[in-house]
Design a protein around this motif. Structure first.
Motif, PDB file in Angstrom:
ATOM      1  N   ALA A 269      -6.954   0.213  -4.123  1.00 22.17           N
ATOM      2  CA  ALA A 269      -7.691   1.211  -4.605  1.00 22.17           C
ATOM      3  C   ALA A 269      -8.631   2.326  -4.136  1.00 22.17           C
ATOM      4  O   ALA A 269      -8.986   3.503  -4.454  1.00 22.17           O
ATOM      5  CB  ALA A 269      -8.105   0.447  -6.105  1.00 22.17           C
ATOM      6  N   TRP A 270      -9.334   1.729  -3.238  1.00 18.87           N
ATOM      7  CA  TRP A 270     -10.795   2.408  -3.202  1.00 18.87           C
ATOM      8  C   TRP A 270     -10.456   3.719  -2.195  1.00 18.87           C
ATOM      9  O   TRP A 270     -10.273   4.524  -2.461  1.00 18.87           O
ATOM     10  CB  TRP A 270     -11.621   1.808  -2.246  1.00 18.87           C
TER      11      TRP A 270
ATOM     12  N   PHE B 176       0.463  -1.369  -0.099  1.00 24.26           N
ATOM     13  CA  PHE B 176       0.062   0.090  -0.258  1.00 24.26           C
ATOM     14  C   PHE B 176       1.018   1.358  -0.239  1.00 24.26           C
ATOM     15  O   PHE B 176       0.513   1.975  -0.470  1.00 24.26           O
ATOM     16  CB  PHE B 176      -1.042  -0.101   1.002  1.00 24.26           C
TER      17      PHE B 176
ATOM     18  N   ILE C 269      -7.118   4.827  -1.438  1.00 27.87           N
ATOM     19  CA  ILE C 269      -6.064   5.777  -2.822  1.00 27.87           C
ATOM     20  C   ILE C 269      -7.385   6.246  -3.384  1.00 27.87           C
ATOM     21  O   ILE C 269      -7.085   7.982  -3.551  1.00 27.87           O
ATOM     22  CB  ILE C 269      -5.599   5.264  -3.502  1.00 27.87           C
ATOM     23  N   GLN C 270      -8.233   6.944  -3.689  1.00 27.26           N
ATOM     24  CA  GLN C 270      -9.509   6.607  -4.579  1.00 27.26           C
ATOM     25  C   GLN C 270     -10.302   7.908  -4.015  1.00 27.26           C
ATOM     26  O   GLN C 270     -10.438   9.236  -4.179  1.00 27.26           O
ATOM     27  CB  GLN C 270     -10.283   5.862  -5.282  1.00 27.26           C
TER      28      GLN C 270
ATOM     29  N   ASP D 205      -8.860  -3.250  -0.121  1.00 29.04           N
ATOM     30  CA  ASP D 205      -9.089  -2.564  -1.311  1.00 29.04           C
ATOM     31  C   ASP D 205      -8.216  -1.535  -1.291  1.00 29.04           C
ATOM     32  O   ASP D 205      -8.676  -0.231  -0.887  1.00 29.04           O
ATOM     33  CB  ASP D 205     -10.703  -2.126  -1.503  1.00 29.04           C
TER      34      ASP D 205
ATOM     35  N   ALA E  44       0.426   7.134  -6.576  1.00 29.66           N
ATOM     36  CA  ALA E  44      -0.567   8.056  -6.989  1.00 29.66           C
ATOM     37  C   ALA E  44      -1.191   9.011  -6.373  1.00 29.66           C
ATOM     38  O   ALA E  44      -1.694   9.971  -6.824  1.00 29.66           O
ATOM     39  CB  ALA E  44      -1.989   7.177  -6.463  1.00 29.66           C
TER      40      ALA E  44
ATOM     41  N   ARG F 217       2.258   2.162  -3.660  1.00 32.41           N
ATOM     42  CA  ARG F 217       0.718   2.649  -4.483  1.00 32.41           C
ATOM     43  C   ARG F 217       0.343   3.958  -4.148  1.00 32.41           C
ATOM     44  O   ARG F 217       0.193   4.904  -5.048  1.00 32.41           O
ATOM     45  CB  ARG F 217      -0.120   1.482  -4.508  1.00 32.41           C
TER      46      ARG F 217
END
Length: 247
Positions: free
Chosen positions: A238-239, A20, A241-242, A236, A27, A23
């Protein structure tokens, strides 16, 4: 220079973030990212854990000085780490630019039976204090994570057992960290440090009602993941980070 600080929860160390941090840093285009271990965890496992959240916050402040970081940092924190972030923002508001708190709960706003689901009490007491490393890590994964296959779960547990063997946490330090979490009472939130709350709707450790109550109390945005558990960055990434990027 943009610096993010990541804070983990009870009994966890920086390696429990997995991939994490890399990433996340890419991001959000952070110049620098620090994953801090609290005394008693990770590479600091031989030290005695601090018995108050306020002392942990002071430790974080001191780490900025040690790293010669003078600009305000941004904090992403999970569970106990989120409590520390709140205390840090109260004690040293000029240290922090903003904070993202994940699946946290605090007195006096959240009752004890929401902060730790009663159904977990027997297994947690027996396994945390008397179980083997494998039993402990299997239990932690079961009550903190939802979105993994059986094979993924085996791989995660094997990795966590290796961490526990290299940096073993003592029963005394587990109890000290529990004491710090249970005795902490959140200071009044002034709004000086902007705050985003994230939570998993299927958190089997902490009732999601805690995050709803804090969002209402602090007039802060709350974003909910419909299926994730307590360890949102694991379930999750990616979630998470989003949500941070959108905020």
């Amino acid at each position: 220079m943009t610096t993010w600080v990541l804070l983990r929860g009870l009994m966890r160390e920086s390696r429990h973030w997995g991939d994490f941090p890399a990433r996340f840093q890419q991001a959000v285009s952070a110049d620098r990212l620090l994953c801090l271990d609290f005394p008693g965890n990770g590479e600091l496992h031989a030290q005695a854990s601090l018995t108050t959240v306020e002392a942990m916050a002071n430790y974080c402040h001191q780490q900025l000085q040690t790293q010669a970081i003078r600009e305000p940092v941004q904090v992403l924190a999970v569970s106990l780490g989120a409590m520390v972030a709140l205390a840090w923002a109260n004690q040293y508001p000029d240290d922090l630019q903003r904070m993202v708190l994940i699946n946290t709960s605090v007195a006096p706003h959240n009752p004890i039976y929401h902060r730790l689901r009663p159904g977990n009490y027997p297994a947690l007491i027996a396994t945390m204090l008397f179980g083997s490393r494998r039993q402990r890590e299997q239990l932690i994964l079961r009550i903190t994570s939802n979105l993994h296959t059986k094979e993924q779960g085996k791989e995660i547990v094997a990795r966590w057992i290796a961490y526990a063997q290299e940096n073993p946490i003592s029963v005394g330090n587990i109890l000290r960290q529990l004491l710090a979490a249970m005795r902490f009472r959140a200071p009044p939130y002034t709004g000086k440090v902007p705050l985003l709350l994230l939570a998993g709707e299927h958190d089997h450790l902490v009732n999601v009602a805690c995050s709803h109550r804090l969002a209402e109390q602090w007039h802060s945005p709350l974003h909910l993941h419909p299926t994730a558990g307590h360890d949102l960055p694991l379930d999750d990434a990616a979630w998470v980070i989003q949500q941070v990027l959108a905020w």
